[in-house]
Write an enzyme that holds these catalytic residues in place. Structure first.
Site, mmCIF file in Angstrom:
data_model
loop_
_atom_site.group_PDB
_atom_site.id
_atom_site.type_symbol
_atom_site.label_atom_id
_atom_site.label_comp_id
_atom_site.label_asym_id
_atom_site.label_seq_id
_atom_site.Cartn_x
_atom_site.Cartn_y
_atom_site.Cartn_z
ATOM 1 N N ASP A 148 -5.906 3.243 -7.077
ATOM 2 C CA ASP A 148 -6.822 3.594 -5.992
ATOM 3 C C ASP A 148 -7.166 5.078 -6.100
ATOM 4 O O ASP A 148 -6.593 5.815 -6.911
ATOM 5 C CB ASP A 148 -6.105 3.287 -4.665
ATOM 6 C CG ASP A 148 -7.027 3.369 -3.455
ATOM 7 O OD1 ASP A 148 -8.265 3.368 -3.641
ATOM 8 O OD2 ASP A 148 -6.510 3.424 -2.331
ATOM 9 N N GLU B 290 -11.730 8.135 -8.080
ATOM 10 C CA GLU B 290 -13.102 8.593 -8.366
ATOM 11 C C GLU B 290 -13.134 9.935 -9.127
ATOM 12 O O GLU B 290 -14.129 10.141 -9.827
ATOM 13 C CB GLU B 290 -13.880 8.708 -7.055
ATOM 14 C CG GLU B 290 -14.176 7.375 -6.385
ATOM 15 C CD GLU B 290 -12.937 6.727 -5.748
ATOM 16 O OE1 GLU B 290 -12.846 5.490 -5.724
ATOM 17 O OE2 GLU B 290 -12.062 7.483 -5.292
ATOM 18 N N HIS C 96 -6.388 -8.208 2.811
ATOM 19 C CA HIS C 96 -5.821 -6.861 2.948
ATOM 20 C C HIS C 96 -6.400 -6.201 4.188
ATOM 21 O O HIS C 96 -7.596 -6.325 4.453
ATOM 22 C CB HIS C 96 -6.161 -6.032 1.703
ATOM 23 C CG HIS C 96 -5.708 -4.605 1.756
ATOM 24 N ND1 HIS C 96 -4.426 -4.238 2.122
ATOM 25 C CD2 HIS C 96 -6.355 -3.445 1.480
ATOM 26 C CE1 HIS C 96 -4.316 -2.914 2.062
ATOM 27 N NE2 HIS C 96 -5.476 -2.416 1.677
ATOM 28 N N ASP D 206 0.854 -1.186 0.000
ATOM 29 C CA ASP D 206 0.000 0.000 0.000
ATOM 30 C C ASP D 206 0.895 1.243 0.000
ATOM 31 O O ASP D 206 2.109 1.143 -0.179
ATOM 32 C CB ASP D 206 -0.936 -0.065 1.224
ATOM 33 C CG ASP D 206 -2.246 0.684 1.018
ATOM 34 O OD1 ASP D 206 -2.212 1.790 0.437
ATOM 35 O OD2 ASP D 206 -3.296 0.180 1.440
ATOM 36 N N ASP E 228 -13.064 -0.227 0.800
ATOM 37 C CA ASP E 228 -12.583 -0.232 2.186
ATOM 38 C C ASP E 228 -13.648 -0.758 3.139
ATOM 39 O O ASP E 228 -14.285 0.002 3.884
ATOM 40 C CB ASP E 228 -12.146 1.172 2.590
ATOM 41 C CG ASP E 228 -10.940 1.645 1.784
ATOM 42 O OD1 ASP E 228 -10.230 0.783 1.236
ATOM 43 O OD2 ASP E 228 -10.716 2.861 1.705
ATOM 44 N N ARG F 157 -10.347 0.869 -8.220
ATOM 45 C CA ARG F 157 -11.457 1.099 -7.294
ATOM 46 C C ARG F 157 -12.664 1.694 -8.022
ATOM 47 O O ARG F 157 -13.783 1.245 -7.840
ATOM 48 C CB ARG F 157 -11.025 2.002 -6.131
ATOM 49 C CG ARG F 157 -12.074 2.015 -5.013
ATOM 50 C CD ARG F 157 -11.537 2.645 -3.743
ATOM 51 N NE ARG F 157 -11.386 4.087 -3.841
ATOM 52 C CZ ARG F 157 -10.953 4.862 -2.838
ATOM 53 N NH1 ARG F 157 -10.619 4.309 -1.684
ATOM 54 N NH2 ARG F 157 -10.840 6.163 -3.001
#
Length: 928
Positions: free
Chosen positions: A512, A515, A668, A398, A610, A594
């Site tokens: 990630d 958006e 994860h 990450d 998440d 994502r």
């Protein structure tokens, strides 16, 4: 008088034209004289009318309303059929506000639990809409002109619309409505172009002329699939709305949301606007998928796709009915007629594109956490997994690997040995994947951070309305945002990745925060006033503003304004990332994103975001992954054992068992939580987790073949039960179980403290995957033993599953002997197949570099037929054949005519071992 049709499949069609035969040009029947919807509906409607007038008269006499009484036309509309005329949130809709729009106002009791309820303000039957002025034949269908003579209540009403209808295939209809005079933004998605009109469509199409409406029927049953005459069409510059009746309540899709697989039609609204937020019921989540699948009575299915990327909401109501509301673009609908749900999803993917074939290693087990802290700690985890011989194909990092959370860097002290770790992974046949964010740090001294300096020099970031890079805030602090709608950005992204790959030779990428996510609302300077950031209507987005935790809708991008492109951001980044990986590695790309949009499966998989270490989150992962199967993104899974919060040993054990059957399987978790990889638990739990992964690895040949079928023709991998049993109404609401393909039933434990699980077993014979013992079900709920170390798996009769002796990586596994599991049907037949290639090269099927083998059983003879062969097939052998459901003990077994030793158990399982036959050789095995 204009009137909207009553929601029924037996609607009379005054003032309508019928479009059925090829080449027919519809003509109006009674144009301009559309009768009220109750005409011709018989005594029942007459009784409703009479009772409504009686109630109205009595109210007048008794003084029951303090305001002027409503006309009977409003009282005639049943509650379930009231289409919302005032959908604005966070305001009290008064009678004055409602009637200013020309709508009916009737107060209803508020629903319990803070949910939406019956709208107080709704359309009367005679609300003004568009009229179909003309309709002419084209080579592919028809083109028409729609005219609105009375303005609706949103600004910049468009008075003349163009209607395009194309009969693209016998099972696909394309209907598009747009501005007749001026071009509008349309989604830049490659879609197939029909070359000729469908010759034998399984649908028939009618139009209502005044008011305009579409009525679509299934020819075979007469079922009305769409009836848009139930509410007025509104087409303003920033408010587009069209409603339809639905033929049943069994509606699926419309992502991304957390909830049950089957949507509730009890006055619920689903918002589509990509948003960074932990999965929560009723919130708009990371992706936008304006597609639904609907199951009709009798087992038929159809799907509807609205090709529109603007902020959108879909309102569902119990009529049953549905309303699309979007604030830009055009109304561009594709309707897929199936007629079974598998075919609907295949037809949908014929438009948006079939998913990419993943590399074999992508289907192995992935391990990650935020908070390893160092490359050494990362490596220690991998080493512990190896010591316990727990399967693992990929290790991830990450954002903590980065230097100051900046893309394309790694921490020079804590992760100094990262290149060595990756080298070690590769030596052991494992892969490395790391995270990337689209926010590029903007505060470094000039000349010290090439990604920003070069992106700025080339003009590759989102800009404000003033033409300067829009600055938000993400992990590294102040950031600019890459504009992936610009082809030049793809080249810059590639160059950055090439530079980093020279130091850290990663194998896949995790994109990630796309958006895109922003810790600010809009930008460091907020957002400017105007119709893009403050549109006349804002759908029910979390945060009540389009800029909530993202960038300004007015931000400028190469292809358009962010207002139009926001929901495409993750798709465009995935496209750039997959392309870069191909150029860097020369192999199939592995990307997990994502944020997603239709056609995403061509470039990436998806994880469900998440989640939390809670039992309910484990349950919700099943409808989540099944929904993405509908969306054409088969490579999907949730964070196993949960991302945030601390897991428990029991929860993590059960979740590892379930997660071993996610198409994409990754454990994860978050920083500051205790580790949750399999090595940190008790020996019993660790063994249970290892066994679940070994079972997955044994099934990799079967899973890989399912992905081939997804890539080739759009089959689903993880599959709802109703896809295989659409006529069985008991399956329509099931989302605690699922299938792999058509034949492997997974029934996980989803609650604590139990040693059994109750699951639905559809009609037929099913075999225990581990033992071969049979269950003959009439279609019923069955209680199954489920101690902590056991996951229930059942094989459907008539299937042949190719499995393999599992190893600790997919690379080791693929060299082991195959074990074919045959599940005989009640008529003693079975069928299966196997796709086999090198597991990583590009376009192996398209280039012919693959093997394809079909297995078949009939009349006590198993045959393996090689339909296509490549060199890879010579490197693997078929070692064992297990046949479930052999009712009589055989006297002998013949392999290619030669007698062969065998074993036969009381539970009717015949096993023949030590076959030693190359996969590239066809053979037959007979039992007598």
């Amino acid at each position: 008088m204009k009137s909207y049709q009553k929601l029924t499949t037996a609607v009379p069609q005054p003032a309508a034209c019928r479009v059925e035969e090829e080449g027919a040009v519809p003509t109006p029947t009674g144009r301009g004289k559309l009768a009220p919807w109750w005409v011709g509906s018989g005594l029942l409607v007459a009784a409703v009318l009479l009772s409504a007038i009686t109630v109205w008269v009595l109210r007048q006499v008794s003084g029951g309303w303090p305001r002027p009484a409503l006309p009977p036309k409003c009282l005639l509309v049943p509650e379930s059929h009231r289409f919302d005329c005032y959908p604005e949130r966070h305001m009290v809709v008064t009678q004055e506000l409602c009637e200013s729009r020309g709508c009916c106002f009737i107060e209803s009791p508020p629903p319990s639990g803070g949910k939406q309820g019956v709208p107080w303000c709704f359309y009367p039957p005679d609300f003004p809409s568009y009229t179909l002025e003309s309709l002419n034949q084209t080579a592919l269908g028809m083109v028409g002109l729609l005219v609105r003579r009375e303005k609706a209540y949103y600004p910049q009403d468009i008075e003349m619309l163009r209607l395009d209808v194309e009969f693209e295939t016998d099972t696909r209809l394309h209907i598009k409505i747009t501005d007749a005079a001026n071009p509008r933004y349309e989604v830049p998605l490659e879609v197939p172009r029909a070359m000729k009109r469908a010759e034998n469509p399984i649908y028939s199409l009618d139009f209502s002329w005044d008011p305009f409406g579409v009525l679509l029927r299934r020819r075979a049953t007469g079922t009305v699939l769409l009836n848009t005459t139930v509410a007025p069409l509104i087409f303003a510059d920033q408010f587009l709305q069209i409603a339809t009746s639905l033929p049943s309540r069994f509606l699926y899709g419309l992502g991304e949301h957390r909830g049950t697989l089957l949507h509730s039609l009890d006055w619920s609204t689903l918002t589509l606007w990509a948003r960074d937020v932990s999965p929560t019921e009723s919130f708009n989540l990371y992706g936008a998928h304006p597609f639904y699948l609907l199951m009709e009575e009798g087992g038929d299915a159809h799907g509807v796709f609205l090709l529109n990327s603007n902020a959108m909401e879909v309102a569902l109501q119990p009529a049953p009915g549905l309303t699309w509301r979007t604030i830009g673009g055009v109304l561009d609908f594709y309707i897929f007629l199936g007629p079974d749900p598998n075919m609907v999803i295949q037809q949908y993917q014929q438009v948006i594109g079939f998913p990419a074939m993943p590399p074999l290693w992508a289907l192995g087990f992935h391990l990650c956490r935020w908070g390893y802290g160092s490359s050494n700690e990362t490596w220690q985890t991998v080493r512990a997994m190896r010591n316990y011989q727990i399967p693992q194909d990929a290790q991830w990092n990450d954002i903590d690997y980065m230097d100051g959370y900046r893309d394309f860097t790694f921490d020079p002290s804590k992760f100094a040995s990262l290149p060595s770790v990756v080298e070690d992974l590769h030596k052991h046949g494992q892969r490395y994947v790391m995270i990337l964010d689209p926010g590029i740090s903007s505060t470094n001294p000039h000349g010290s951070y090439w990604p920003f300096d070069e992106g700025l020099r080339r003009g590759l970031f989102l800009n404000t309305t003033q033409g300067q890079p829009l600055i938000g805030q993400v992990w590294p602090g102040f950031t600019a945002f890459a504009d992936f709608s610009n082809p030049d950005t793809h080249q810059w992204w590639l160059e950055n990745l090439q530079r980093f790959h020279a130091h850290v030779p990663f194998d896949g990428l995790w994109i990630d925060m796309n958006e895109p996510s922003n810790f600010m609302d809009g930008s460091e300077d907020g957002c400017p006033p105007g119709e893009l950031d403050s549109p006349p209507y804002t759908p029910a987005v979390l945060g009540d503003a389009l800029s909530a935790k993202t960038v300004c809708a007015s931000a400028k991008q190469k292809a358009s304004v962010h207002y139009n492109l926001h929901n495409l951001y993750g798709l465009m980044e995935a496209k750039a990332t997959a392309s870069a990986l191909i150029q860097i590695t020369g192999k199939r790309p592995f990307v997990i994103s994502r944020s997603t949009f239709p056609s995403q499966g061509r470039y990436s998989g998806h994880w469900l975001g998440d989640n939390r270490s809670q039992w309910k989150d484990m349950y919700y992962s099943i409808p989540g992954l099944l929904s993405f199967s509908l969306f054409g993104i088969p490579l999907v899974g949730a964070d196993i054992c949960g991302f945030s919060g601390s897991t428990s040993e029991e929860l993590c054990t059960r979740w590892m068992q379930l997660g071993a059957f996610y198409p994409f399987a990754r454990n994860h978790n978050s920083q500051n939580e205790k580790a949750q990889d399999p090595t940190v638990f008790s020996p019993a739990a660790r063994t249970a987790m290892k066994d679940a992964l070994l079972t997955r690895y044994s099934l990799l040949p079967f899973l890989y073949t399912l992905f081939h079928r997804a890539h080739l023709q759009g089959d689903t991998v993880a599959r709802p039960l109703f896809f295989e049993f659409p006529w069985d109404v008991a399956t329509l609401g099931l989302n605690r179980q699922f299938l792999w393909g058509r034949s492997l039933l997974v029934t996980p434990v989803l609650e604590p403290g139990v040693d059994s699980v109750t699951g639905y077993v559809p009609r037929g014979v099913w075999y225990d995957f581990y033992t071969g013992s049979s269950v003959n079900s009439s279609g019923e709920m069955l209680k199954m033993s489920a101690p902590l170390e056991h996951l229930n798996l059942h094989v459907r009769e008539g299937a042949i599953l190719p499995t393999q002796k599992p190893g600790t990586t997919s690379e080791v596994t693929r060299g082991n002997p195959l074990h074919l599991i045959v599940a005989l049907s009640s008529s003693a037949t079975a069928w299966g197949d196997l796709f086999w290639d090198d597991g990583e090269s590009l376009d192996t099927f398209e280039r012919g570099s693959y093997s394809y083998v079909v297995f078949n059983v009939t009349q006590n003879i198993f045959t393996s037929t090689v339909l296509h062969a490549s060199s890879e097939a010579t490197e693997v052998t078929i070692g064992t054949l297990s046949i479930f459901g052999v009712r009589e003990p055989p006297s002998k077994v013949l392999l290619n005519g030669q007698e062969k030793p065998f074993s036969y158990l009381d539970n009717q399982v015949l096993t023949v071992s030590d076959l030693g036959i190359s996969l590239s050789q066809g053979f037959s095995l007979q039992w007598l």
